[in-house]
Design a protein around this motif. Structure first.
Motif, PDB file in Angstrom:
ATOM      1  N   TYR A 144     -13.822  -5.835  -1.502  1.00  0.00           N
ATOM      2  CA  TYR A 144     -13.501  -5.282  -0.396  1.00  0.00           C
ATOM      3  C   TYR A 144     -12.349  -6.130   0.081  1.00  0.00           C
ATOM      4  CZ  TYR A 144     -17.344  -2.293  -0.498  1.00  0.00           C
ATOM      5  OH  TYR A 144     -18.598  -1.560  -0.754  1.00  0.00           O
ATOM      6  N   TRP A 151     -19.408   0.842   5.502  1.00  0.00           N
ATOM      7  CA  TRP A 151     -18.945   0.602   6.731  1.00  0.00           C
ATOM      8  C   TRP A 151     -19.529  -0.214   7.682  1.00  0.00           C
ATOM      9  CZ3 TRP A 151     -13.976   0.941   7.414  1.00  0.00           C
ATOM     10  CH2 TRP A 151     -13.024   1.925   6.859  1.00  0.00           C
ATOM     11  N   HIS A 174      -7.323  -2.008   8.646  1.00  0.00           N
ATOM     12  CA  HIS A 174      -7.748  -1.129   7.464  1.00  0.00           C
ATOM     13  C   HIS A 174      -8.531  -1.945   6.435  1.00  0.00           C
ATOM     14  CE1 HIS A 174      -4.251   1.677   8.605  1.00  0.00           C
ATOM     15  NE2 HIS A 174      -3.569   0.491   8.750  1.00  0.00           N
ATOM     16  N   VAL A 216       0.760  -1.142   0.138  1.00  0.00           N
ATOM     17  CA  VAL A 216       0.001   0.127   0.124  1.00  0.00           C
ATOM     18  C   VAL A 216       0.946   1.289  -0.095  1.00  0.00           C
ATOM     19  CG1 VAL A 216      -1.756   1.297   1.457  1.00  0.00           C
ATOM     20  CG2 VAL A 216      -1.716  -1.316   1.332  1.00  0.00           C
ATOM     21  N   ASP A 225      -6.194  -0.881  -7.746  1.00  0.00           N
ATOM     22  CA  ASP A 225      -6.253   0.246  -6.831  1.00  0.00           C
ATOM     23  C   ASP A 225      -7.238  -0.040  -5.689  1.00  0.00           C
ATOM     24  OD1 ASP A 225      -4.599   2.052  -8.736  1.00  0.00           O
ATOM     25  OD2 ASP A 225      -6.428   2.037 -10.169  1.00  0.00           O
ATOM     26  N   LEU A 226      -6.834   0.657  -4.664  1.00  0.00           N
ATOM     27  CA  LEU A 226      -7.608   0.724  -3.411  1.00  0.00           C
ATOM     28  C   LEU A 226      -8.249   1.781  -3.376  1.00  0.00           C
ATOM     29  CD1 LEU A 226      -5.048  -0.647  -0.859  1.00  0.00           C
ATOM     30  CD2 LEU A 226      -7.050  -1.831  -1.938  1.00  0.00           C
ATOM     31  N   GLN A 227      -9.459   1.889  -3.127  1.00  0.00           N
ATOM     32  CA  GLN A 227     -10.351   3.206  -3.017  1.00  0.00           C
ATOM     33  C   GLN A 227     -10.827   3.207  -1.469  1.00  0.00           C
ATOM     34  OE1 GLN A 227     -11.095   5.080  -5.924  1.00  0.00           O
ATOM     35  NE2 GLN A 227      -9.551   3.677  -6.938  1.00  0.00           N
ATOM     36  N   PRO A 228     -11.176   4.353  -0.933  1.00  0.00           N
ATOM     37  CA  PRO A 228     -11.609   4.681   0.218  1.00  0.00           C
ATOM     38  C   PRO A 228     -13.062   4.074   0.308  1.00  0.00           C
ATOM     39  CG  PRO A 228     -11.099   6.816  -0.702  1.00  0.00           C
ATOM     40  CD  PRO A 228     -10.611   5.768  -1.670  1.00  0.00           C
ATOM     41  N   ILE A 229     -13.430   3.937   1.608  1.00  0.00           N
ATOM     42  CA  ILE A 229     -14.822   3.534   1.795  1.00  0.00           C
ATOM     43  C   ILE A 229     -15.473   4.557   1.905  1.00  0.00           C
ATOM     44  CG2 ILE A 229     -16.407   2.209   3.338  1.00  0.00           C
ATOM     45  CD1 ILE A 229     -14.295   0.585   1.872  1.00  0.00           C
ATOM     46  N   GLU A 230     -16.674   4.851   1.406  1.00  0.00           N
ATOM     47  CA  GLU A 230     -17.174   6.240   1.377  1.00  0.00           C
ATOM     48  C   GLU A 230     -18.555   6.518   1.911  1.00  0.00           C
ATOM     49  OE1 GLU A 230     -17.241   6.765  -2.935  1.00  0.00           O
ATOM     50  OE2 GLU A 230     -15.116   7.604  -2.990  1.00  0.00           O
ATOM     51  N   ASP A 257       0.858   5.193   0.576  1.00  0.00           N
ATOM     52  CA  ASP A 257       0.283   6.389   1.311  1.00  0.00           C
ATOM     53  C   ASP A 257       0.392   7.476   0.491  1.00  0.00           C
ATOM     54  OD1 ASP A 257       2.609   7.348   2.001  1.00  0.00           O
ATOM     55  OD2 ASP A 257       2.566   6.740   4.174  1.00  0.00           O
ATOM     56  N   SER A 264     -10.437  -1.349   2.308  1.00  0.00           N
ATOM     57  CA  SER A 264     -10.728  -0.346   1.343  1.00  0.00           C
ATOM     58  C   SER A 264     -11.608  -1.112   0.178  1.00  0.00           C
ATOM     59  CB  SER A 264      -9.149  -0.322   0.499  1.00  0.00           C
ATOM     60  OG  SER A 264      -8.499   0.657   1.604  1.00  0.00           O
TER      61      SER A 264
END
Length: 95
Positions: A35, A78, A54, A10, A68-73, A12, A56
């Motif tokens: 995920y 969640w 973590h 990963v 690609d890792l994408q943020p949880i939106e 950052d 993603s």
């Protein structure tokens, strides 16, 4: 993100690479995403602290070799991830 058997690298926001161990992955039909839950390697060596896990969303590349890792939106995502993690941890405790 690069991934091997059950490790990913990963990168950052500052461009630092962190080797992480994949805890588990799952797909959600509800959100149409995959995920991945992971933690930095080395954090499991300390007994005095809980491991920071973590999560993603994972978007595979066209050749499926990396992605690609994408943020949880959303809070809904969640909630799903937390539910999956709790189920995973309960199964681990049962073994």
């Amino acid at each position: 993100m690069n991934h091997g058997d059950n490790h990913i690298t990963v990168i950052d926001e500052e461009g630092n690479e962190q080797l992480c161990e994949i805890l588990f992955t799952f797909d959600s039909e509800e959100f149409g995403k995959s995920y991945v839950l992971y933690y930095p390697i080395g954090e499991d060596d300390t007994d005095d602290e809980d491991i920071e896990i973590h999560a993603s969303a994972f978007i595979p590349s066209e050749d499926n070799k990396d992605g690609d890792l994408q943020p949880i939106e959303t809070d809904e995502e969640w909630d799903l991830i937390e539910e999956m993690l709790n189920t995973f941890l309960e199964e681990e405790d049962d073994e």
